[in-house]
Design an enzyme around this catalytic site. Structure first.
Site, PDB file in Angstrom:
ATOM      1  N   CYS A 197       0.806  -1.218   0.001  1.00  0.00           N
ATOM      2  CA  CYS A 197      -0.151  -0.007   0.086  1.00  0.00           C
ATOM      3  C   CYS A 197       0.824   1.289   0.064  1.00  0.00           C
ATOM      4  O   CYS A 197       1.810   1.371   0.749  1.00  0.00           O
ATOM      5  CB  CYS A 197      -0.805   0.109   1.258  1.00  0.00           C
ATOM      6  SG  CYS A 197      -1.880   1.537   1.513  1.00  0.00           S
ATOM      7  N   CYS A 200       0.274   3.266   3.478  1.00  0.00           N
ATOM      8  CA  CYS A 200       0.725   2.882   4.772  1.00  0.00           C
ATOM      9  C   CYS A 200       1.722   1.759   4.970  1.00  0.00           C
ATOM     10  O   CYS A 200       2.331   1.533   5.820  1.00  0.00           O
ATOM     11  CB  CYS A 200      -0.646   2.585   5.630  1.00  0.00           C
ATOM     12  SG  CYS A 200      -1.063   0.723   5.187  1.00  0.00           S
ATOM     13  N   CYS A 213      -6.206  -2.178   0.406  1.00  0.00           N
ATOM     14  CA  CYS A 213      -5.084  -2.455   1.508  1.00  0.00           C
ATOM     15  C   CYS A 213      -5.768  -3.177   2.555  1.00  0.00           C
ATOM     16  O   CYS A 213      -6.924  -2.848   3.099  1.00  0.00           O
ATOM     17  CB  CYS A 213      -4.531  -1.120   2.143  1.00  0.00           C
ATOM     18  SG  CYS A 213      -3.401  -1.121   3.332  1.00  0.00           S
ATOM     19  N   CYS A 216      -5.358  -0.340   5.758  1.00  0.00           N
ATOM     20  CA  CYS A 216      -5.807   1.062   5.780  1.00  0.00           C
ATOM     21  C   CYS A 216      -6.998   1.028   4.923  1.00  0.00           C
ATOM     22  O   CYS A 216      -7.633   0.054   4.229  1.00  0.00           O
ATOM     23  CB  CYS A 216      -4.985   2.032   5.816  1.00  0.00           C
ATOM     24  SG  CYS A 216      -4.540   2.296   4.093  1.00  0.00           S
ATOM     25  N   ASP A 333      22.605  -0.650 -16.460  1.00  0.00           N
ATOM     26  CA  ASP A 333      22.584  -1.968 -15.630  1.00  0.00           C
ATOM     27  C   ASP A 333      21.488  -2.786 -16.283  1.00  0.00           C
ATOM     28  O   ASP A 333      20.328  -2.596 -16.482  1.00  0.00           O
ATOM     29  CB  ASP A 333      22.000  -1.589 -14.093  1.00  0.00           C
ATOM     30  CG  ASP A 333      21.778  -2.797 -13.093  1.00  0.00           C
ATOM     31  OD1 ASP A 333      21.917  -3.869 -14.102  1.00  0.00           O
ATOM     32  OD2 ASP A 333      21.624  -2.768 -12.223  1.00  0.00           O
TER      33      ASP A 333
HETATM   34 ZN   LIG Z   1      -2.739   0.967   3.460  1.00  0.00          ZN
END
Ligand SMILES: [Zn+2]
Length: 409
Positions: A197, A200, A213, A216, A333
């Site tokens: 997420c 959060c 999520c 949250c 790279d």
């Molecule tokens: Zn979240």
């Protein structure tokens, strides 16, 4: 449209001359040098050129050049459109695009993800189209969350109308501070960069296209537009067969983003869609070049997400040539090669070239994909039987192939 101030007129004119000179001397299409000259003479030139126009900015890791082209085609229904058709997607390129079409009331600008906040602040664009965010190379992996955060800051408190792909959690997060958002379910092929997420850091639960999520309230917004196979479903629930010429699911998603943007400009689907169907190739992408009876279709893939899109387009019945470089724009790279699942190529004749062909060869060997190593692209092409072949190349490898065929468009 109001007249530009004298200094801006002069800067714009000198920039155009520099661009013409650069083209005449064979140094490229001139759009970057022209814009740089203009900005040197008048640092406020982009703001002045953008004033009084209706602008859309288009940003994403993948598909922004194509989507810019599609939106431009749709807006031609309304009148002249200024656009940076050659992918010069930083302010110098924007200056050049706008000063080449001084009187165009509309503008569609492809914008590098990192420059979006600056270009939005300078131009005051009314519409922003955001499609996807994934890492370009391994060395840029940590940057994309920061990028989305900068988008949030840039959009916050502005009247901009954002058209955003709600299937990409990071794009959703980046767009969600905007005053007005039209959400498009455009699909997300590459999910490896979005298991967490962005709000959060908690885990994202996914079910089909939906995501939320676990820790949250951050979740996928309800889309107004949906890409459904070869069709678009508009906000009124009406289904439109896309039937565009550009191949693959990623381009169908780009087309629906373009339809949503066109509608905010007042172009309804029934007028925009025929315009999208006219687009057959974009800056060499999807173009077929021919030599001695071999017809090679050129697919550009700049990052792992791009490789998956190219695999989706490539014909499993045909041989395939892969070309990888590692010059500046490609990233030095090549470890991202290990992120791509090449097993889908098993059973096809595979030819490997480019400066970093040995890196790719090792990767294919580990994936048990038989291949033939070739010194150059032309050597690989000459090894094909007459007929069709697909080519996937990263940025500078793609441009090298294009230039061998006289900048194929
Ligand atoms: Zn979240």
């Amino acid at each position: 449209m109001t007249q530009l101030p004298l200094r801006a007129q002069l800067a714009s004119a000198l920039g155009r001359s520099a661009a013409t000179l650069s083209r005449m001397t064979g140094r490229g299409d001139g759009s970057v040098i022209g814009g740089r000259v203009g900005l040197l003479l008048e640092p406020d030139l982009l703001r002045q050129l953008a004033r009084d126009r209706k602008l859309a900015l288009v940003s994403a890791t993948n598909g922004k050049t194509t989507t810019t082209r599609l939106i431009t085609s749709a807006l031609l229904e309304l009148g002249e459109v200024a656009t940076n058709a050659f992918g010069a997607n930083m302010p110098a390129g924007h200056v050049s695009a706008l000063s080449q079409h001084k009187r165009a009331p509309y503008g569609v600008l492809e914008v590098d993800e990192k420059y979006l906040p600056e270009v939005l602040a300078t131009t005051g664009a009314g519409v922003v189209c955001l499609m996807n965010l994934s890492r370009d190379q391994m060395d840029r992996a940590a940057e994309i969350w920061l990028l989305a955060q900068k988008w949030r800051k840039a959009l916050s408190g502005k009247p901009t109308h954002v058209i955003a792909n709600c299937d990409d959690p990071l794009v959703t997060w980046g767009a969600s501070t905007a005053a007005k958002v039209t959400w498009v379910s455009g699909g997300q092929r590459w999910k490896e960069d979005s298991w967490c997420c962005p709000e959060c850091g908690g885990p994202l639960d996914r079910k089909d296209a939906d995501w939320a999520c676990r820790e949250c309230t951050f979740h996928r917004p309800e889309p107004q537009w949906v890409v459904d196979g070869d069709a678009a479903i508009d906000p009124r629930g009406q289904r439109w067969l896309l039937d565009i010429q550009l191949p693959g699911q990623a381009n169908r998603s780009n087309a629906v983003m373009a339809l949503a943007v066109a509608e905010t400009f007042g172009v309804p689907v029934e007028r925009a869609l025929p315009r999208l169907r006219e687009v057959t190739s974009v800056a060499g992408r999807y173009t077929t070049v021919e030599r001695d009876g071999r017809h090679a279709r050129l697919l550009l893939a700049k990052n792992p997400a791009g490789w998956l899109e190219a695999f989706d387009v490539a014909d499993p019945q045909l041989p395939i040539i892969l070309s990888v470089n590692a010059q500046g724009p490609d990233g030095r790279d090549t470890s991202w090669l290990w992120d791509v699942d090449y097993r889908i190529l098993r059973g096809r004749p595979v030819f490997v070239t480019g400066e970093r062909r040995l890196d790719l060869a090792l990767r294919l060997d580990v994936a048990d994909v038989p291949f033939t190593l070739c010194g150059t692209f032309m050597e690989a092409l000459a090894m094909q039987p007459p007929g069709r072949v697909d080519v996937i190349a990263n940025y500078t490898a793609f441009q090298q192939i294009r230039s061998e065929f006289g900048r194929a468009v």
